[in-house]
Write a protein that holds these residues in place. Sequence first.
Motif, mmCIF file in Angstrom:
data_model
loop_
_atom_site.group_PDB
_atom_site.id
_atom_site.type_symbol
_atom_site.label_atom_id
_atom_site.label_comp_id
_atom_site.label_asym_id
_atom_site.label_seq_id
_atom_site.Cartn_x
_atom_site.Cartn_y
_atom_site.Cartn_z
ATOM 1 N N ASP A 116 24.292 42.878 36.879
ATOM 2 C CA ASP A 116 23.429 41.724 36.607
ATOM 3 C C ASP A 116 24.226 40.450 36.338
ATOM 4 O O ASP A 116 23.664 39.358 36.369
ATOM 5 C CB ASP A 116 22.530 42.017 35.402
ATOM 6 C CG ASP A 116 21.570 43.153 35.672
ATOM 7 O OD1 ASP A 116 21.059 43.253 36.803
ATOM 8 O OD2 ASP A 116 21.336 43.961 34.742
ATOM 9 N N ASN A 117 25.492 40.600 36.048
ATOM 10 C CA ASN A 117 26.333 39.433 35.795
ATOM 11 C C ASN A 117 27.798 39.828 35.992
ATOM 12 O O ASN A 117 28.127 41.010 36.142
ATOM 13 C CB ASN A 117 26.094 38.856 34.388
ATOM 14 C CG ASN A 117 26.237 39.923 33.304
ATOM 15 O OD1 ASN A 117 27.285 40.539 33.164
ATOM 16 N ND2 ASN A 117 25.172 40.136 32.531
ATOM 17 N N GLU A 118 28.667 38.849 35.983
ATOM 18 C CA GLU A 118 30.081 39.098 36.255
ATOM 19 C C GLU A 118 30.749 39.922 35.170
ATOM 20 O O GLU A 118 31.663 40.722 35.448
ATOM 21 C CB GLU A 118 30.805 37.758 36.419
ATOM 22 C CG GLU A 118 32.235 37.877 36.932
ATOM 23 C CD GLU A 118 32.784 36.514 37.302
ATOM 24 O OE1 GLU A 118 32.361 35.984 38.352
ATOM 25 O OE2 GLU A 118 33.622 35.984 36.536
ATOM 26 N N GLU A 255 33.435 32.859 33.293
ATOM 27 C CA GLU A 255 32.819 33.148 34.591
ATOM 28 C C GLU A 255 33.644 32.456 35.673
ATOM 29 O O GLU A 255 34.122 31.338 35.477
ATOM 30 C CB GLU A 255 31.383 32.609 34.654
ATOM 31 C CG GLU A 255 30.400 33.336 33.749
ATOM 32 C CD GLU A 255 29.863 34.610 34.375
ATOM 33 O OE1 GLU A 255 30.103 34.824 35.578
ATOM 34 O OE2 GLU A 255 29.215 35.399 33.666
ATOM 35 N N GLU A 258 31.384 32.165 40.810
ATOM 36 C CA GLU A 258 31.147 32.603 42.183
ATOM 37 C C GLU A 258 30.240 33.832 42.265
ATOM 38 O O GLU A 258 30.087 34.417 43.340
ATOM 39 C CB GLU A 258 32.495 32.921 42.854
ATOM 40 C CG GLU A 258 33.487 31.780 42.829
ATOM 41 C CD GLU A 258 33.027 30.598 43.670
ATOM 42 O OE1 GLU A 258 32.254 30.808 44.615
ATOM 43 O OE2 GLU A 258 33.437 29.456 43.375
ATOM 44 N N GLN A 260 26.916 34.369 42.068
ATOM 45 C CA GLN A 260 25.722 34.305 42.913
ATOM 46 C C GLN A 260 26.079 34.297 44.399
ATOM 47 O O GLN A 260 25.382 34.922 45.211
ATOM 48 C CB GLN A 260 24.882 33.071 42.548
ATOM 49 C CG GLN A 260 24.261 33.146 41.157
ATOM 50 C CD GLN A 260 23.409 34.395 40.957
ATOM 51 O OE1 GLN A 260 22.730 34.861 41.883
ATOM 52 N NE2 GLN A 260 23.416 34.928 39.747
ATOM 53 N N LYS A 261 27.150 33.641 44.751
ATOM 54 C CA LYS A 261 27.578 33.655 46.156
ATOM 55 C C LYS A 261 28.009 35.064 46.551
ATOM 56 O O LYS A 261 27.726 35.528 47.669
ATOM 57 C CB LYS A 261 28.715 32.667 46.372
ATOM 58 C CG LYS A 261 29.139 32.562 47.837
ATOM 59 C CD LYS A 261 30.189 31.479 48.051
ATOM 60 C CE LYS A 261 30.608 31.403 49.529
ATOM 61 N NZ LYS A 261 31.623 30.342 49.759
ATOM 62 N N LYS A 263 26.818 37.836 45.345
ATOM 63 C CA LYS A 263 25.594 38.631 45.501
ATOM 64 C C LYS A 263 24.935 38.336 46.851
ATOM 65 O O LYS A 263 24.416 39.245 47.514
ATOM 66 C CB LYS A 263 24.618 38.328 44.360
ATOM 67 C CG LYS A 263 25.130 38.701 42.980
ATOM 68 C CD LYS A 263 25.116 40.190 42.738
ATOM 69 C CE LYS A 263 23.783 40.662 42.244
ATOM 70 N NZ LYS A 263 23.812 42.073 41.788
ATOM 71 N N PHE A 264 24.961 37.093 47.266
ATOM 72 C CA PHE A 264 24.359 36.717 48.556
ATOM 73 C C PHE A 264 25.097 37.385 49.706
ATOM 74 O O PHE A 264 24.476 37.935 50.630
ATOM 75 C CB PHE A 264 24.385 35.197 48.709
ATOM 76 C CG PHE A 264 23.877 34.722 50.047
ATOM 77 C CD1 PHE A 264 22.515 34.644 50.304
ATOM 78 C CD2 PHE A 264 24.773 34.369 51.050
ATOM 79 C CE1 PHE A 264 22.044 34.217 51.551
ATOM 80 C CE2 PHE A 264 24.312 33.940 52.291
ATOM 81 C CZ PHE A 264 22.943 33.876 52.540
#
Length: 279
Positions: A116-118, A255, A258, A260-261, A263-264
């Motif tokens: 869910d997060n880094e 953080e 990067e 979200q990128k 995950k995409f």
Amino acid sequence: MKKIARLAICAVGLIALAWAQGPTQFHPGFNLFSKQKDVEVGQAYAAQVRQHTIVVHDPYLSEYVTRVGRRLVASREAQESGFPFTFEVVADPSINAFALPGGPMFINTGLLRAVDNEAQLAGVMGHEMSHVILRHGTNQASKKQLIELPAVLGSQVAGGSLVGQLAQLGIGLGANSVLLKFSRTAESQADLMGSHLMAEAGYNPIEMARFFNKLNAEGGSHGSQFFSDHPNPDNREKAIENEVQRLPPQTYGYETGEFQKMKFIVSHIHEPKPQIQPK
């Protein structure tokens, strides 16, 4: 009001005592392998992994996991180990990651999808790095093959590879490999040392506990692969939380920016269907 004040004072006192005691200290156990042999074995088996899995050669993903990994490697315990850690992404939908002796780490795309997060990703990576630092794989192999191993490790048989000789002793990458299947005690140690690596890197160690709790709660197809390779110790989340209280006070929140990128990109990677393992 006086009772509440006394309770508050006791709570502060307990936290101060935990800080005074410091983080739990761990040291590698009995081992017939030298650290250089750990590296040799890990690199040889890593070559086999690359032959039998689909390594993702996306430059962005490779740089991303390496960036997170290097942040963890900069911690004191990782530096003292001296192992040359490397990080690669594998196209595999199962929620898992593993690190071989000496430092090669492989991270499934299924894990990248699940976090869910880094900080949660850093938690799993820190956990795997701790297995390497504490040399759990070769420690287990040493205990299992106490009699035969010294001759194999000391031999210089012409044309014979160390990995080939180890395979003859049942020390390989097959199902239930002693190099990758750990006891609950080893898992607990990796959890706590992993929390140290996370904290020094600026990641909140509680996120490791939250991720394991998430997998445990989901169970079934989501959690079974991870916990089949990483037995879930009793009171896992609580143990991590208690260890965090022993760490020096620190502001977390690092953080790369990067996530979200990442995950995409992962969402567009084709993964082969998981193979059904023979019973």
